[in-house]
Design a protein around this motif. Structure first.
Motif, short mmCIF file in Angstrom:
data_model
loop_
_atom_site.label_atom_id
_atom_site.label_comp_id
_atom_site.label_asym_id
_atom_site.label_seq_id
_atom_site.Cartn_x
_atom_site.Cartn_y
_atom_site.Cartn_z
N VAL A 106 0.82 -1.22 0.00
CA VAL A 106 0.00 0.00 0.00
C VAL A 106 0.85 1.27 0.00
CG1 VAL A 106 -2.08 -1.04 1.01
CG2 VAL A 106 -0.30 -0.12 2.51
N SER A 107 2.09 1.15 -0.40
CA SER A 107 2.98 2.33 -0.39
C SER A 107 2.44 3.44 -1.30
CB SER A 107 4.40 1.94 -0.78
OG SER A 107 4.43 1.40 -2.08
N THR A 108 1.85 3.10 -2.45
CA THR A 108 1.30 4.15 -3.33
C THR A 108 0.08 4.81 -2.72
OG1 THR A 108 0.05 2.50 -4.58
CG2 THR A 108 2.18 3.18 -5.49
N VAL A 109 -0.70 4.05 -1.98
CA VAL A 109 -1.86 4.62 -1.29
C VAL A 109 -1.37 5.61 -0.24
CG1 VAL A 109 -3.90 4.13 0.13
CG2 VAL A 109 -3.29 2.59 -1.73
N ALA A 133 1.53 7.23 -0.30
CA ALA A 133 2.17 8.35 -0.97
C ALA A 133 1.15 9.35 -1.53
CB ALA A 133 3.06 7.84 -2.09
N GLN A 134 0.00 8.86 -1.99
CA GLN A 134 -0.97 9.72 -2.65
C GLN A 134 -2.19 10.04 -1.79
OE1 GLN A 134 -1.90 7.56 -6.19
NE2 GLN A 134 0.13 7.83 -7.06
N GLY A 135 -2.26 9.46 -0.61
CA GLY A 135 -3.48 9.60 0.18
C GLY A 135 -3.36 10.49 1.39
N GLU A 136 -4.50 10.66 2.02
CA GLU A 136 -4.58 11.39 3.29
C GLU A 136 -4.52 10.36 4.41
OE1 GLU A 136 -8.02 13.92 3.41
OE2 GLU A 136 -7.78 14.43 1.29
N VAL A 137 -3.64 10.58 5.37
CA VAL A 137 -3.40 9.63 6.45
C VAL A 137 -3.93 10.19 7.75
CG1 VAL A 137 -1.62 8.35 7.70
CG2 VAL A 137 -1.32 8.83 5.26
N GLU A 138 -4.65 9.34 8.48
CA GLU A 138 -5.17 9.73 9.79
C GLU A 138 -4.83 8.65 10.81
OE1 GLU A 138 -9.50 10.32 12.00
OE2 GLU A 138 -9.41 10.35 9.82
N ASP A 139 -4.20 9.05 11.92
CA ASP A 139 -3.94 8.11 13.01
C ASP A 139 -5.25 7.76 13.68
OD1 ASP A 139 -1.18 8.16 12.60
OD2 ASP A 139 -0.88 9.83 13.97
N ALA A 183 -1.85 2.50 14.36
CA ALA A 183 -2.89 2.25 13.36
C ALA A 183 -3.23 3.53 12.62
CB ALA A 183 -4.14 1.68 14.02
N GLN A 184 -3.46 3.39 11.33
CA GLN A 184 -3.80 4.54 10.50
C GLN A 184 -4.84 4.13 9.46
OE1 GLN A 184 0.20 5.44 9.08
NE2 GLN A 184 0.29 7.17 10.50
N GLU A 185 -5.65 5.10 9.09
CA GLU A 185 -6.56 4.91 7.96
C GLU A 185 -6.10 5.85 6.86
OE1 GLU A 185 -10.97 3.60 7.69
OE2 GLU A 185 -10.93 5.74 8.19
N VAL A 186 -5.98 5.31 5.65
CA VAL A 186 -5.49 6.07 4.51
C VAL A 186 -6.59 6.12 3.46
CG1 VAL A 186 -3.64 6.29 2.81
CG2 VAL A 186 -3.19 5.14 4.99
N VAL A 202 -10.07 4.75 -2.77
CA VAL A 202 -9.56 3.54 -2.15
C VAL A 202 -9.24 3.88 -0.70
CG1 VAL A 202 -7.69 1.85 -2.17
CG2 VAL A 202 -8.59 2.72 -4.32
N LYS A 203 -9.61 2.96 0.19
CA LYS A 203 -9.30 3.15 1.61
C LYS A 203 -8.46 1.97 2.10
CE LYS A 203 -12.50 5.76 4.04
NZ LYS A 203 -13.69 5.87 4.88
N ALA A 204 -7.62 2.26 3.06
CA ALA A 204 -6.80 1.22 3.67
C ALA A 204 -6.73 1.46 5.17
CB ALA A 204 -5.40 1.23 3.08
N PHE A 205 -6.87 0.40 5.93
CA PHE A 205 -6.68 0.43 7.38
C PHE A 205 -5.37 -0.32 7.61
CE2 PHE A 205 -7.29 -1.55 11.61
CZ PHE A 205 -7.36 -0.39 12.35
N CYS A 206 -4.36 0.37 8.11
CA CYS A 206 -3.02 -0.20 8.25
C CYS A 206 -2.60 -0.21 9.71
CB CYS A 206 -2.03 0.63 7.44
SG CYS A 206 -2.49 0.81 5.70
N VAL A 207 -2.12 -1.37 10.14
CA VAL A 207 -1.71 -1.54 11.53
C VAL A 207 -0.29 -2.13 11.57
CG1 VAL A 207 -2.18 -2.73 13.71
CG2 VAL A 207 -4.08 -1.98 12.27
N ILE A 208 0.53 -1.55 12.40
CA ILE A 208 1.82 -2.14 12.74
C ILE A 208 1.73 -2.48 14.22
CG2 ILE A 208 4.32 -1.83 12.82
CD1 ILE A 208 3.13 -1.54 10.00
N ALA A 209 1.99 -3.72 14.54
CA ALA A 209 1.87 -4.15 15.93
C ALA A 209 3.13 -4.93 16.31
CB ALA A 209 0.63 -5.02 16.12
#
Length: 182
Positions: A103-106, A108-114, A127-130, A140-147
């Motif tokens: 999801v690196s392009t998402v 790079a081009q998206g709005e990120v919210e913690d 956790a972030q929503e892009v 396109v939406k992505a929910f990204c988590v690093i744990a």
């Protein structure tokens, strides 16, 4: 006469029970596990696991043949991540993920919210929503988590087109929060 009525009633009860059991089976949840047997999540049996994934510490799942929603989870052994990649903190791992993930392009081009999020058995979570507009004007939406826990880092991503994502994200966040380490 009562014997015939009892037999008919019994047959009807068995028939209804068979129908109910059949309906229950279609929505049944199954456990999807990485090839190395390190972790798993439970989703409805209708989900499709991509068995062509080359990394044995990864699960990629599709909601259907059209891949309307995609769930991707990857485990990185903590010692290997620190020794070979220099990733010795959640923050460093998150930066690595933003640049090197599917999801690196998402990002790079998206709005990120913690966002606030928790997962069972994890000691630190980011956790972030892009949200990103694609070239064909879909969102396109992505929910990204690093744990992280004592043994590993996990990258977890849920992606989809906005309308479908919005309908499914709360349930998927709940499923993801119960990732089970083996």
């Amino acid at each position: 006469m009562n014997g015939i009525k009892n037999k008919i009633l019994c047959m009807m009860i068995i028939f209804i029970a068979m129908i109910a059991a059949g309906c229950h089976g279609k929505g049944e949840e199954v456990e999807f596990m990485d090839a190395n047997g390190n972790f798993s999540i439970k989703l409805p049996s209708s989900w499709i696991q991509d068995t062509g994934v080359s990394n044995n510490d990864m699960i990629v799942l599709y909601s259907n043949e059209q891949r309307d929603v995609i769930v991707s989870i990857q485990r990185y052994d903590r010692e290997i991540a620190e020794d070979t990649m220099g990733l010795n903190s959640l923050e460093k791992f998150q930066q690595f993920y933003k640049i090197n993930s599917i999801v690196s392009t998402v990002y790079a081009q998206g709005e990120v919210e913690d966002v606030e999020y928790s997962m069972e058995g994890m000691k630190n979570i980011a956790a972030q929503e892009v949200v990103s507009k694609s070239s064909d004007n879909t969102t396109v939406k992505a929910f990204c988590v690093i744990a992280e826990n004592d043994a590993a880092y996990y990258t977890c991503t849920i992606t989809g087109e906005q309308k479908i994502y919005n309908k499914n994200i709360n349930k998927l966040k709940e499923v993801l929060s119960k990732l089970e380490e083996k």
